[in-house]
Design a protein around this motif. Structure first.
Motif, short mmCIF file in Angstrom:
data_model
loop_
_atom_site.label_atom_id
_atom_site.label_comp_id
_atom_site.label_asym_id
_atom_site.label_seq_id
_atom_site.Cartn_x
_atom_site.Cartn_y
_atom_site.Cartn_z
N TYR A 191 0.81 -1.23 0.16
CA TYR A 191 -0.02 0.18 0.07
C TYR A 191 0.71 1.43 -0.07
O TYR A 191 1.96 1.10 0.54
N MET A 193 1.76 4.49 1.36
CA MET A 193 1.68 5.02 2.98
C MET A 193 2.26 6.51 3.04
O MET A 193 2.98 6.89 2.20
N THR A 215 -2.63 5.28 5.13
CA THR A 215 -2.44 4.91 4.11
C THR A 215 -2.70 6.08 3.31
O THR A 215 -3.41 7.15 3.68
#
Length: 338
Positions: A191, A193, A215
């Motif tokens: 993801y 971040m 996120t």
């Protein structure tokens, strides 16, 4: 014969007067319409950029509030007198008896964050070996399933300014203020971040750094897929004018300085730093573009860029219509005079 000459002169005079009147009225209407359309266009682009900046700021404001509260709790429970006397032994005791529980509580009580953590400077304890873990506490949602778990601490040997992995720590330590770090891809979840970090200071000495991870996929998706007019797009800049997020439709390399992409962007930087207005035109002739920006509360900049000829397509339509009205008015005047 004289009558015809007189009537011809009258007809020509009427046509000229009608043409001049139509041109004057048309020119005035065109001028006013151009000013109104141009002003509204700039205002709309400016409001659009500011609106997105405000939306994105809500998530960053919340993170800053949580981390400030977390660091305030650490400050209130940390005994600096014992630290000055006992050094590393007190840090270990504070970690086990206070910091772990405090960090876990903040991590579980605040939904939407992926982790909260604190690292003491490992060089405060000379007895720590290079392969020893530092003192502190990390609680993270590694699997993005809502389960917060304690994570291992970083090794002492990894704490040095040239280590890119520790940029978050040394950025906050060196600047002695809250720092938002550029988005990065998490190695565990893939993801995107972003982290916010704050230094912890005792007697003007930074002895640790706290941080929160969230996120950044939502913000990135909005910016990357943003579209205005036919080909207009948006991108996100850091406080130092580095590109953080770029649109999918444009080949804009991230983590590059804005001036490296195009020196003409200096006009935008000058406008931002002057604070006199929220938009600027760059480029030449048919390649001109209008840029508007909105500033987020953490210093990031949302920039919208759109081609000038697309923006003023409506204005060009107005010009065509006014020209047609003038021509039509002249023809009617000529027919009437005849």
């Amino acid at each position: 014969m004289n009558v015809w000459k007189i009537s011809s002169k009258i007809m020509v005079a009427v046509m000229l007067c009608a043409s001049l009147l139509a041109a004057a009225i048309g020119g005035f209407v065109l001028h006013q319409s151009s000013k109104i359309i141009e002003r509204n266009t700039y205002n709309n682009l400016e409001l659009m950029a500011e609106n997105y900046a405000d939306i994105f700021s809500k998530s960053t404001d919340r993170v800053e509030f949580i981390l400030n509260a977390y660091l305030s709790s650490i400050s209130a429970t940390f005994n600096k007198e014992r630290f000055n006397k006992e050094g590393g032994s007190y840090l270990k005791e504070y970690q086990e008896e206070v910091l772990l529980k405090l960090t876990e509580q903040f991590a579980t009580d605040n939904e939407g964050i992926l982790g909260i953590y604190f690292d003491f400077d490992p060089y405060l304890d000379e007895n720590l070996m290079p392969d020893d873990q530092t003192y502190g506490a990390w609680y993270l949602d590694r699997n993005l399933n809502g389960v917060i778990e304690r994570d291992n601490m970083e090794l002492k040997k990894n704490f040095y300014p040239e280590n890119p992995k520790m940029g978050w720590y040394y950025n906050a330590k060196n600047q002695k203020k809250g720092v938002w770090n550029n988005p990065y891809k998490d190695i565990y979840t893939s993801y995107e971040m972003i982290s916010y970090n704050l230094p912890f200071t005792v007697d003007n000495q930074v002895i640790g750094v706290a941080g929160i991870d969230i996120t950044f996929n939502g913000v990135m998706s909005i910016i990357q897929q943003f579209k205005v007019f036919e080909t207009g797009y948006a991108f996100l800049l850091s406080e130092d004018y580095d590109v953080i997020v770029s649109p999918i439709s444009e080949k804009i390399e991230i983590n590059k300085s804005l001036l490296e992409l195009n020196p003409d962007y200096k006009k935008l930087i000058d406008v931002i730093e002057s604070g006199t207005r929220k938009n600027v035109i760059i480029g030449e002739k048919n390649d001109r573009a209008i840029l508007s920006y909105g500033k987020m509360s953490n210093g990031y900049l949302v920039v919208i860029q759109v081609k000038e000829n697309e923006v003023f397509n409506t204005l060009n339509q107005v010009v065509t219509r006014v020209d047609a009205i003038i021509l039509f008015g002249t023809l009617i005047s000529a027919i009437t005079a005849y």
